[in-house]
Write a protein that holds these residues in place. Sequence first.
Motif, PDB file in Angstrom:
ATOM      1  N   VAL A 215      42.428 -83.460  50.819  1.00 31.84           N
ATOM      2  CA  VAL A 215      43.863 -83.415  50.537  1.00 31.84           C
ATOM      3  C   VAL A 215      44.494 -82.296  51.349  1.00 31.84           C
ATOM      4  O   VAL A 215      43.990 -81.171  51.362  1.00 31.84           O
ATOM      5  N   ASN A 216      45.565 -82.630  52.048  1.00 34.57           N
ATOM      6  CA  ASN A 216      46.308 -81.602  52.774  1.00 34.57           C
ATOM      7  C   ASN A 216      47.771 -81.740  52.374  1.00 34.57           C
ATOM      8  O   ASN A 216      48.462 -82.642  52.830  1.00 34.57           O
ATOM      9  N   SER A 217      48.223 -80.859  51.493  1.00 33.60           N
ATOM     10  CA  SER A 217      49.565 -81.049  50.953  1.00 33.60           C
ATOM     11  C   SER A 217      50.535 -80.020  51.514  1.00 33.60           C
ATOM     12  O   SER A 217      50.129 -78.927  51.928  1.00 33.60           O
ATOM     13  N   ALA A 218      51.791 -80.395  51.513  1.00 33.88           N
ATOM     14  CA  ALA A 218      52.823 -79.496  52.028  1.00 33.88           C
ATOM     15  C   ALA A 218      54.043 -79.562  51.136  1.00 33.88           C
ATOM     16  O   ALA A 218      54.507 -80.643  50.771  1.00 33.88           O
ATOM     17  N   VAL A 219      54.528 -78.399  50.771  1.00 43.06           N
ATOM     18  CA  VAL A 219      55.734 -78.337  49.946  1.00 43.06           C
ATOM     19  C   VAL A 219      56.701 -77.387  50.633  1.00 43.06           C
ATOM     20  O   VAL A 219      56.333 -76.260  50.979  1.00 43.06           O
ATOM     21  N   THR A 220      57.914 -77.854  50.848  1.00 47.15           N
ATOM     22  CA  THR A 220      58.929 -76.947  51.387  1.00 47.15           C
ATOM     23  C   THR A 220      60.056 -76.829  50.371  1.00 47.15           C
ATOM     24  O   THR A 220      60.479 -77.820  49.777  1.00 47.15           O
ATOM     25  N   VAL A 221      60.481 -75.606  50.160  1.00 53.62           N
ATOM     26  CA  VAL A 221      61.486 -75.336  49.129  1.00 53.62           C
ATOM     27  C   VAL A 221      62.658 -74.588  49.761  1.00 53.62           C
ATOM     28  O   VAL A 221      62.444 -73.594  50.470  1.00 53.62           O
ATOM     29  N   GLU A 236      43.781 -79.529  39.899  1.00 58.11           N
ATOM     30  CA  GLU A 236      42.625 -79.930  39.079  1.00 58.11           C
ATOM     31  C   GLU A 236      41.829 -81.011  39.797  1.00 58.11           C
ATOM     32  O   GLU A 236      41.399 -81.990  39.185  1.00 58.11           O
ATOM     33  N   LEU A 237      41.663 -80.875  41.099  1.00 55.72           N
ATOM     34  CA  LEU A 237      40.974 -81.908  41.875  1.00 55.72           C
ATOM     35  C   LEU A 237      39.492 -81.992  41.516  1.00 55.72           C
ATOM     36  O   LEU A 237      38.928 -81.076  40.924  1.00 55.72           O
ATOM     37  N   GLY A 238      38.884 -83.099  41.915  1.00 62.23           N
ATOM     38  CA  GLY A 238      37.482 -83.365  41.599  1.00 62.23           C
ATOM     39  C   GLY A 238      36.528 -82.352  42.212  1.00 62.23           C
ATOM     40  O   GLY A 238      36.870 -81.616  43.144  1.00 62.23           O
ATOM     41  N   ALA A 239      35.305 -82.347  41.702  1.00 63.58           N
ATOM     42  CA  ALA A 239      34.331 -81.283  41.994  1.00 63.58           C
ATOM     43  C   ALA A 239      33.946 -81.174  43.465  1.00 63.58           C
ATOM     44  O   ALA A 239      33.516 -80.122  43.911  1.00 63.58           O
ATOM     45  N   ARG A 240      34.097 -82.263  44.250  1.00 64.29           N
ATOM     46  CA  ARG A 240      33.691 -82.169  45.656  1.00 64.29           C
ATOM     47  C   ARG A 240      34.889 -82.274  46.606  1.00 64.29           C
ATOM     48  O   ARG A 240      34.732 -82.469  47.809  1.00 64.29           O
ATOM     49  N   ALA A 241      36.092 -82.178  46.044  1.00 64.72           N
ATOM     50  CA  ALA A 241      37.289 -82.342  46.873  1.00 64.72           C
ATOM     51  C   ALA A 241      37.534 -81.116  47.757  1.00 64.72           C
ATOM     52  O   ALA A 241      37.116 -80.009  47.446  1.00 64.72           O
ATOM     53  N   ILE A 242      38.186 -81.382  48.890  1.00 63.36           N
ATOM     54  CA  ILE A 242      38.570 -80.302  49.809  1.00 63.36           C
ATOM     55  C   ILE A 242      40.105 -80.298  49.847  1.00 63.36           C
ATOM     56  O   ILE A 242      40.724 -81.337  50.085  1.00 63.36           O
ATOM     57  N   LEU A 243      40.685 -79.126  49.603  1.00 62.23           N
ATOM     58  CA  LEU A 243      42.153 -79.062  49.582  1.00 62.23           C
ATOM     59  C   LEU A 243      42.655 -77.941  50.481  1.00 62.23           C
ATOM     60  O   LEU A 243      42.168 -76.816  50.437  1.00 62.23           O
ATOM     61  N   PHE A 244      43.630 -78.291  51.304  1.00 66.79           N
ATOM     62  CA  PHE A 244      44.410 -77.263  51.991  1.00 66.79           C
ATOM     63  C   PHE A 244      45.860 -77.528  51.626  1.00 66.79           C
ATOM     64  O   PHE A 244      46.327 -78.652  51.773  1.00 66.79           O
TER      65      PHE A 244
END
Lengths: 443, 252
Positions: A215-221, A236-244
């Motif tokens: 998962v690569n998420s982007a939020v601009t405010v 709260e992503l799954g145990a093997r997930a990769i998040l940036f």
Amino acid sequence: MSTPLTARIIEEYASAARALPSAGAAADRRRAAIKALTAQGLPTSRDENWKYASLRALERLRFAPASSSATATTARVQPADLPAAVRGCARYVFVDGVFAPALSPRTDSGAAIVTQIAAVSAAQPPLATAASADQHSGDERFLALNEAFATDGAAIRVAAATGGAGAVPIELLFVASADGQAGASYPRVELHLDAGASLTLIERHLSVGSDNSFVNSAVTVELARGATLHHYRLQELGARAILFDTLTAALAQDASCHLHGISTGAQAARSTIRVRLAGEGAKLAMAIAGLGDRQQVNDTFALVEHLAPRTRTTQTFRGIAAGRARVAFNGKIVVAKNAAGTDSQQSLRGLLAGAEAEIDVRPQLEIYTDEVRCSHGATVGKLDDDMLFYLLARGLDRDTAQRLLKWAFLADVVAKITLPALRRDIEARLPGALQDVTLRELL
Amino acid sequence: MTAMLSIRNLSATVDGKQILKGLTLEVGAGQVHAIMGPNGSGKSTLAHVLAGRPGYEITSGTVTYQGQDLLALAPEERARAGVFLGFQYPVEIPGVNNVYLLKAALNAVRKQHGLAEVDAFEFLTLVRDKMKLMRIEDSFLSRGVNEGFSGGEKKRNEILQMLVLEPKLAILDETDSGLDIDALKVVAAGVNSLRSPERACVLVTHYQRLLEYVVPDFVHVLIDGRIAKSGDRTLALELEKRGYDWVSGEAA
């Protein structure tokens, strides 16, 4: 910077982009982003601000989006797979970054206008284009990656409340369901609050199906003058997930941003935050909890820039590392030359709950003006023996006592959650999740 | 009659330093024992050793509580078996709710006796009742354990916990220190309310002031790690008049 990784991203971009419209603002943004990425490449562990992130995991992952149509996603995720909606919130569900209308109950978000980014007409420019903003210390390269590949997301615009009819709290639920080797998920939020407007936003990331999504998420405010945002981010992503994930926020005069983050999931999570206090009197209250167990990596880099006079920041971080986990928080505060009267307070604390665990909390201050009040405290410790013995002497078993103390350690962050329904929900999920709900409601 | 608590020839060290040196004491059900003595004589060490605090090494002796080897039990097991330590310096635990701790502690004892968890409503009624006795305000319930409490409030909170848990053996470590006379009376009333033929209480104290309100059956003087003299309540009065040197002189 041509590395094999960058070359592969460009290649995957070329084939993914063929399926997307080549004209319009969104297409322009994608092209600009891939150009920036081609020039800069992704960070490496040699970069000062990236040494704790799990960058090597990227070599195993596919960058092209896992899906681009709503029909494909709703087949993988059923309504029953999702947690109950937070009471009183308008919920919008995205699966692998794509809006899933079938999972999103018809809701009225009041003064907030929520638009599906994919549905924005070609003529209408996107609300925020963060990649075009100046690239301070190059920490927004994952934002560029999101802009190159994202096809959907939520654009939210909130007008100032008239006659008491404000915006209903919004819950954005980002569900990761694809296998990380099959394709990535690019959640995207573009939020704009008009002058004097206010909003409560819950941004929640979780896994359904595969637990190893990328998962690569982007939020601009963007907060206009006097706007107020309460932003809750739950990871709260799954145990093997990769998040940036990358969050960038800009605050105009007297705007106020309350940013709460609770990050418990994923194998490796890296959160990059950049807040610009651009208008006089702008205020940021940031309270973040990062928890790691087993071999999890939980890394946050937060840059706060005081760019105008009398701007204020309070930053609270509480991290717990158990097992062989690694938890890091790097809080950098920059006070620019014209930002006299700045007040910033950092309180960063880590709790080591495992002999092989690691915590790094690091406050950094760069001050270019006089007349500022900047305080910071950073400590890493273990559970307090006196507290532990007190609880044992009252008959609590060791496991319960330790969980309770971990809970207490996080109290500074949890107590700042002012949305009652959400707070109850979070309290029920945290490691000391034994606080008695029935009892609390009686009190 | 066998004693509820039987301490025989107990010796203990802290960081290699000998504090208790062959202490012997018998406490029967229904009795209140006061343990007095100068600073550094080992009073608090005795209380902590009985509660199972880590950091003390038992070098000799035995402690039998209700027929079982107390020293073999973990601190939480002692608590559930009915041993209560009232701390001299109760620790503040911000973020852990007072009422939550009370309920968890009570349920731990109930579980030990095969009882179901206490009903939330009944529990609150019980706690409010005891709070009234201890003159503790309602707002206390939602606060963190001892968080921001004054010294007197912390001691009253210790006694409140004791009243809710109804231990068989209460060991109160200088519960009277730092209390003004009104608070002392409140604390004494709390302790007295729990006196009964099946319970016992060990009061560790520096002054005889508390003993005017909680009248002990026995008074012991602890000097240099062992009981130097025992007597009835008049011993406390005599100590007040003549000082501990009188006992040390006599014992030497």
